[in-house]
Design a protein around this motif. Structure first.
Motif, PDB file in Angstrom:
ATOM      1  N   ARG A  56      13.061  15.012  -1.335  1.00  0.00           N
ATOM      2  CA  ARG A  56      12.902  13.601  -1.511  1.00  0.00           C
ATOM      3  C   ARG A  56      12.939  12.921  -2.904  1.00  0.00           C
ATOM      4  O   ARG A  56      11.994  13.419  -3.906  1.00  0.00           O
ATOM      5  N   THR A  57      13.446  12.169  -3.047  1.00  0.00           N
ATOM      6  CA  THR A  57      13.711  11.430  -4.322  1.00  0.00           C
ATOM      7  C   THR A  57      13.448   9.752  -4.321  1.00  0.00           C
ATOM      8  O   THR A  57      14.173   8.912  -3.517  1.00  0.00           O
ATOM      9  N   VAL A  58      12.236   9.588  -4.900  1.00  0.00           N
ATOM     10  CA  VAL A  58      11.933   8.028  -4.860  1.00  0.00           C
ATOM     11  C   VAL A  58      11.133   7.734  -5.975  1.00  0.00           C
ATOM     12  O   VAL A  58      10.325   8.802  -6.614  1.00  0.00           O
ATOM     13  N   ASP A  59      11.099   6.695  -6.613  1.00  0.00           N
ATOM     14  CA  ASP A  59      10.248   6.120  -7.607  1.00  0.00           C
ATOM     15  C   ASP A  59       8.763   5.902  -7.332  1.00  0.00           C
ATOM     16  O   ASP A  59       8.470   5.334  -6.117  1.00  0.00           O
ATOM     17  N   ASP A  60       7.663   6.563  -8.025  1.00  0.00           N
ATOM     18  CA  ASP A  60       6.465   6.276  -7.687  1.00  0.00           C
ATOM     19  C   ASP A  60       5.627   4.900  -8.049  1.00  0.00           C
ATOM     20  O   ASP A  60       4.518   4.659  -7.799  1.00  0.00           O
ATOM     21  N   GLU A  61       6.627   4.049  -8.750  1.00  0.00           N
ATOM     22  CA  GLU A  61       6.115   2.881  -8.992  1.00  0.00           C
ATOM     23  C   GLU A  61       7.190   1.824  -8.851  1.00  0.00           C
ATOM     24  O   GLU A  61       8.384   1.842  -9.330  1.00  0.00           O
ATOM     25  N   VAL A  62       6.965   0.812  -8.072  1.00  0.00           N
ATOM     26  CA  VAL A  62       7.967   0.017  -7.629  1.00  0.00           C
ATOM     27  C   VAL A  62       7.485  -1.438  -7.707  1.00  0.00           C
ATOM     28  O   VAL A  62       6.275  -1.842  -8.203  1.00  0.00           O
ATOM     29  N   VAL A  63       8.386  -2.719  -7.557  1.00  0.00           N
ATOM     30  CA  VAL A  63       8.079  -3.900  -7.605  1.00  0.00           C
ATOM     31  C   VAL A  63       8.074  -4.558  -6.318  1.00  0.00           C
ATOM     32  O   VAL A  63       8.641  -4.244  -5.404  1.00  0.00           O
ATOM     33  N   ARG A  64       6.966  -5.148  -6.088  1.00  0.00           N
ATOM     34  CA  ARG A  64       6.688  -5.689  -4.774  1.00  0.00           C
ATOM     35  C   ARG A  64       7.888  -6.775  -4.268  1.00  0.00           C
ATOM     36  O   ARG A  64       7.961  -7.852  -5.188  1.00  0.00           O
TER      37      ARG A  64
END
Length: 411
Positions: A56-64
């Motif tokens: 699984r590939t996903v960013d650990d910091e996102v924008v609300r």
């Protein structure tokens, strides 16, 4: 983690047909068919006991509020069918949540702060379709949702490059101070309030004052986390909107070299972040865990916290919902020596112009629209005609008022 094998609808249908066939088939034939179906199901479950490899590939910091790509890659075993499912959380939305052979989705955080993204689940079925197994892959991953800092940085870059303005509209530099620098000729887009009337009268052409740009100031952001900030605005709360605006202000302050800090308050001052240079990202992350509380805000305490600041710009992020809520916010600014009582909500509401007008200082007295003023109507009828009005740039207001009305009206 692997769950126990579960029969599919096909297995149940085969066993039901075998049970019906017992009406005309001998017993040994029925038992043989049942044993054959069960053996096939057990053998298929044995071949599917190993979980497929999942990445699984996903960013650990996102924008609300902004979606980020989420990708799940699966190594499908031979002659098997794999269905992938990504469980959603209370504050994490995945669209779509299921896929066959893999998953390409969008992950959106609806709330600021730290969240846990549940592990991926796969549903594996064999070539015969008699049984299926559910595999759980990995452990939960932490995802942190911040305010819209990337959008704030794009805005700061536009300010730095001079493109954050309407086409054809010239504005003064950011951080324009009150330190006099020089006198220059008037340009068509200059502010009329910067006219130098003495130099205009002396030189015979319009002149304006040039002021030195004021940089390296302290910028205080007062963030209200009281009950009024819990009201929803679309898919977010008013506090979320205030923190997005704070991120934009902090990023622009970094671009122009100012120091930015924050005071968080509701019925008392909850947190104080001292102004620092180039600290927009640090400030936004320090305020990610803020949540509104169901209490009335104490604006007096927040203003007292920054009352001793010298040459500081104070920006208040609050909501003036009604007259009772706006009165505490407008009262301290009038009591400050030399402060300008000019407060308005951080976002527009249907009634905000009325409260903005209530918070404005009293209007300055009007001065004659032409200089010098013409004589009275009776004198005009009895005496000679009034002279033609002087050019507008030669107007010089009296010492009682320095607010000329521009452009002047004709006679």
């Amino acid at each position: 983690m692997v769950s126990l094998p579960s029969p599919t609808g096909r297995t149940v249908a085969l066993l039901g047909l075998i049970a019906l066939s017992a009406l005309w088939l001998p017993t040994w034939a029925v038992v043989g068919l049942v044993v054959l179906v069960v053996a096939a199901a057990v053998g298929e479950a044995w071949t599917l006991r190993r979980a497929p490899a999942v990445h699984r590939t996903v960013d650990d910091e996102v924008v609300r509020g902004l979606g980020v790509p989420l990708r799940v890659e699966v190594e499908v075993p031979p002659l098997a069918r794999v269905r992938v499912r990504q469980p959603q959380g209370a504050d994490l939305r995945v669209d779509p949540a299921e896929g066959v052979g893999g998953l390409d989705a969008s992950l959106t955080a609806t709330r600021r702060g730290r969240h846990e993204l549940a592990p991926v689940h796969t549903l594996v079925s064999g070539p015969l379709g008699l049984v299926r197994l559910v595999h759980r892959h990995g452990a939960p991953e932490a995802v942190v949702a911040h305010a819209d800092l990337p959008g704030a940085r794009r805005m700061a870059a536009a300010v730095r490059q001079g493109t954050f303005r309407e086409p054809g509209l010239r504005r003064g530099p950011l951080g324009l101070g009150t330190d006099f620098e020089s006198v220059r000729d008037y340009a068509p887009d200059d502010d009329i309030r910067r006219m130098n009337w003495r130099a205009t009268e002396r030189t015979g052409r319009p002149m304006v004052n040039q002021y030195r740009e004021d940089t390296e100031r302290d910028l205080w952001c007062l963030v209200d986390t009281g009950r009024l900030l819990s009201a929803p605005v679309g898919d977010r709360t008013r506090l979320d909107a205030a923190l997005d605006a704070l991120a934009a202000v902090a990023a622009v302050a970094d671009a122009v070299g100012d120091r930015v800090g924050a005071v968080v308050f509701d019925d008392a001052v909850r947190r104080v972040v001292r102004p620092r240079r180039a600290s927009a990202a640090e400030l936004v992350r320090a305020l990610d865990d803020l949540e509104p509380r169901m209490v009335d805000s104490d604006h007096d305490g927040a203003f007292t916290q920054v009352a001793a600041a010298k040459r500081a710009l104070v920006v208040v992020f609050t909501d003036l919902l009604d007259e009772a809520a706006s009165a505490p916010c407008c009262r301290p600014c009038r009591s400050w020596p030399g402060a300008t009582p000019w407060w308005w909500p951080a976002w527009s509401t249907p009634t905000w112009p009325r409260w903005r007008a209530r918070c404005r200082p009293p209007a300055a007295p009007a001065w004659p629209r032409r200089w010098p003023p013409t004589s009275s109507p009776s004198a005009t009828r009895s005496g000679p005609a009034s002279p033609a009005p002087a050019p507008w740039w030669s107007m010089r207001p009296s010492t009682a008022s320095r607010r000329p009305v521009w452009p002047p009206t004709s006679a």
